[in-house]
Design an enzyme around this catalytic site. Structure first.
Site, mmCIF file in Angstrom:
data_model
loop_
_atom_site.group_PDB
_atom_site.id
_atom_site.type_symbol
_atom_site.label_atom_id
_atom_site.label_comp_id
_atom_site.label_asym_id
_atom_site.label_seq_id
_atom_site.Cartn_x
_atom_site.Cartn_y
_atom_site.Cartn_z
ATOM 1 N N ARG A 106 27.308 -13.930 49.902
ATOM 2 C CA ARG A 106 25.978 -14.442 50.242
ATOM 3 C C ARG A 106 24.842 -13.790 49.477
ATOM 4 O O ARG A 106 23.971 -14.460 48.954
ATOM 5 C CB ARG A 106 25.668 -14.192 51.730
ATOM 6 C CG ARG A 106 25.898 -15.327 52.632
ATOM 7 C CD ARG A 106 26.227 -14.756 53.996
ATOM 8 N NE ARG A 106 27.354 -13.859 53.854
ATOM 9 C CZ ARG A 106 28.610 -14.270 53.872
ATOM 10 N NH1 ARG A 106 28.890 -15.518 54.077
ATOM 11 N NH2 ARG A 106 29.596 -13.433 53.698
ATOM 12 N N THR A 107 24.838 -12.473 49.461
ATOM 13 C CA THR A 107 23.641 -11.811 48.925
ATOM 14 C C THR A 107 23.488 -12.119 47.440
ATOM 15 O O THR A 107 22.408 -12.449 46.968
ATOM 16 C CB THR A 107 23.692 -10.301 49.204
ATOM 17 O OG1 THR A 107 23.903 -10.128 50.599
ATOM 18 C CG2 THR A 107 22.394 -9.625 48.819
ATOM 19 N N LYS A 125 33.180 2.368 32.394
ATOM 20 C CA LYS A 125 33.286 3.290 31.252
ATOM 21 C C LYS A 125 32.487 4.568 31.493
ATOM 22 O O LYS A 125 32.417 5.436 30.636
ATOM 23 C CB LYS A 125 32.733 2.617 29.992
ATOM 24 C CG LYS A 125 33.468 1.376 29.562
ATOM 25 C CD LYS A 125 32.817 0.858 28.271
ATOM 26 C CE LYS A 125 33.348 -0.492 27.888
ATOM 27 N NZ LYS A 125 32.530 -1.097 26.807
ATOM 28 N N ARG A 174 23.182 -4.139 43.999
ATOM 29 C CA ARG A 174 23.953 -3.653 45.158
ATOM 30 C C ARG A 174 24.872 -2.557 44.657
ATOM 31 O O ARG A 174 25.541 -2.716 43.621
ATOM 32 C CB ARG A 174 24.765 -4.781 45.773
ATOM 33 C CG ARG A 174 25.805 -4.254 46.748
ATOM 34 C CD ARG A 174 26.470 -5.339 47.533
ATOM 35 N NE ARG A 174 25.548 -5.918 48.502
ATOM 36 C CZ ARG A 174 25.940 -6.731 49.486
ATOM 37 N NH1 ARG A 174 27.200 -7.071 49.612
ATOM 38 N NH2 ARG A 174 25.053 -7.219 50.336
ATOM 39 N N HIS A 191 19.483 -2.539 53.703
ATOM 40 C CA HIS A 191 19.725 -3.875 53.147
ATOM 41 C C HIS A 191 18.465 -4.707 53.404
ATOM 42 O O HIS A 191 18.460 -5.608 54.241
ATOM 43 C CB HIS A 191 20.943 -4.487 53.850
ATOM 44 C CG HIS A 191 21.513 -5.693 53.174
ATOM 45 N ND1 HIS A 191 20.829 -6.430 52.227
ATOM 46 C CD2 HIS A 191 22.716 -6.307 53.320
ATOM 47 C CE1 HIS A 191 21.581 -7.442 51.836
ATOM 48 N NE2 HIS A 191 22.727 -7.378 52.480
HETATM 49 C C1 NCD Z 1 26.190 -7.455 55.016
HETATM 50 C C2 NCD Z 1 26.254 -6.284 54.054
HETATM 51 O O1 NCD Z 1 26.661 -6.460 52.903
HETATM 52 O O2 NCD Z 1 25.855 -5.209 54.467
HETATM 53 N N1 NCD Z 1 26.498 -8.666 54.400
HETATM 54 C C3 NCD Z 1 25.504 -9.384 53.801
HETATM 55 O O3 NCD Z 1 24.897 -8.938 52.854
HETATM 56 N N2 NCD Z 1 25.181 -10.558 54.328
HETATM 57 C C4 NCD Z 1 26.964 -7.243 56.246
HETATM 58 C C5 NCD Z 1 28.429 -6.929 56.105
HETATM 59 O O4 NCD Z 1 28.969 -6.866 55.000
HETATM 60 O O5 NCD Z 1 29.032 -6.744 57.144
#
Ligand code: NCD
Length: 306
Positions: free
Chosen positions: A51-52, A80, A101, A129
């Site tokens: 999703r993100t 690397k 991320r 997040h």
């Molecule tokens: C969350 C995350 O990555 O922290 N997911 C997301 O980005 N929608 C929650 C999760 O992974 O449980």
């Protein structure tokens, strides 16, 4: 230049403006279809995501921009031994904005310190997040009509769940917020969130283990997955993973207008039968995630649409 590293990087007033923009995008998507033509978003994902990453990419594509990036550390030069600082210096030559991320807490902040483009924290380890939080705030504001005077149950892995940490920081700035922290003893909220945010600001909260007992009080139930990847041993994860399972039977005790949110992915913590309950809002939440990320990209790139 602005970045989004913590959910507190925007004031409450700026968040209102951002959510107003997201709502306008929802109502008039065609107005924004070319707003970022010629601009590029880089997605640097050193940790798994569906999703993100895709919602940042969909957001940029919906704005008429383009996207580039990688979706695992193995497929980047991190394998690397390249540092985040070096990678971001280089990405600054390729793209106009980036979302990162990383499994290490603080990595997006390091990136922002070395970037000459806006950096969006798309999740750093068990820490924060912020774009999920913007999504959660927009979902609550759109479906409940307010971000104040709410009792919010946070259920599941409150220790490692970064979405929970960010959401608590953000909601603590609104009035009349109460939290019910529902978790097994071992997955309780870390003291740096409980003491530094809730206690310090005098926000009412209770820590409980029973979801059934908490249910009737809640306006929002925010379910979370037990964060398998952050456990040190498999046994603890297996013992904890099915501690809470929200099903139709449990939903009977909830208020008729309670909303169930979940950042997703779900594992077992919400039974599939709950999906057809009108109070289940987690798939609508995904759509709000695209609108708010569109609004965020426009804001950080300082693109104005009349
Ligand atoms: C969350 C995350 O990555 O922290 N997911 C997301 O980005 N929608 C929650 C999760 O992974 O449980």
């Amino acid at each position: 230049m602005r970045h989004l590293i913590s959910p507190l990087d925007f004031t409450v007033e700026e968040l209102d403006t951002l959510m107003d923009l997201a709502s306008d995008i929802e109502a008039h998507p065609e107005k924004y279809a070319h707003a970022c033509a010629g601009k590029k978003l880089a997605t640097l994902f050193y940790e798994p995501s569906t999703r993100t990453r895709l919602s940042h990419e969909a957001a940029m594509l919906n704005l008429g921009g383009q996207v580039l990036g990688f979706s695992s550390a193995d497929s980047s030069s991190a394998a690397k031994g390249e540092s985040v600082a070096d990678t971001i210096r280089m990405i600054s030559c390729y793209a106009d904005i980036c979302a990162i991320r990383h499994p290490k807490e603080g990595a997006p902040l390091v990136a922002a310190m070395h970037a000459s483009i806006p950096v969006i924290n798309a999740g750093d380890g068990g820490h924060q997040h912020p774009t999920q939080t913007l999504t959660d705030l927009l979902t609550i504001r759109s479906l409940k009509g307010r971000l104040s005077d709410l009792t919010i149950g946070l259920c599941g892995d409150l220790k490692f769940g970064r979405t929970v940490h960010s959401l608590i920081h953000a909601l603590s700035r609104y009035t009349g917020i109460r939290f019910v922290l529902i978790s097994p003893e071992e997955l309780r909220l870390p003291s740096y969130v409980r003491d530094d945010v809730l206690k310090k600001k005098g926000i009412p909260y209770e820590e409980v283990a029973s979801l059934d007992d908490a249910m009737p009080k809640l306006d929002i139930l925010y379910m979370t997955r037990v964060q398998k990847e952050r456990f040190f041993n498999e046994e603890d994860y297996v013992r904890m993973k099915d501690f809470y399972i929200l099903d139709n039977e449990k939903m009977k005790a909830a208020k008729p207008d309670m909303l169930v949110l979940h950042p997703l992915p779900r594992v077992n913590e919400i039974a599939v039968e709950v999906d057809s309950d009108p109070r289940a809002a987690y798939f609508r939440q995904v759509q709000y995630g695209v609108y708010i990320r569109m609004a965020l990209i426009l804001t950080l790139l300082e693109v104005k649409v009349c």
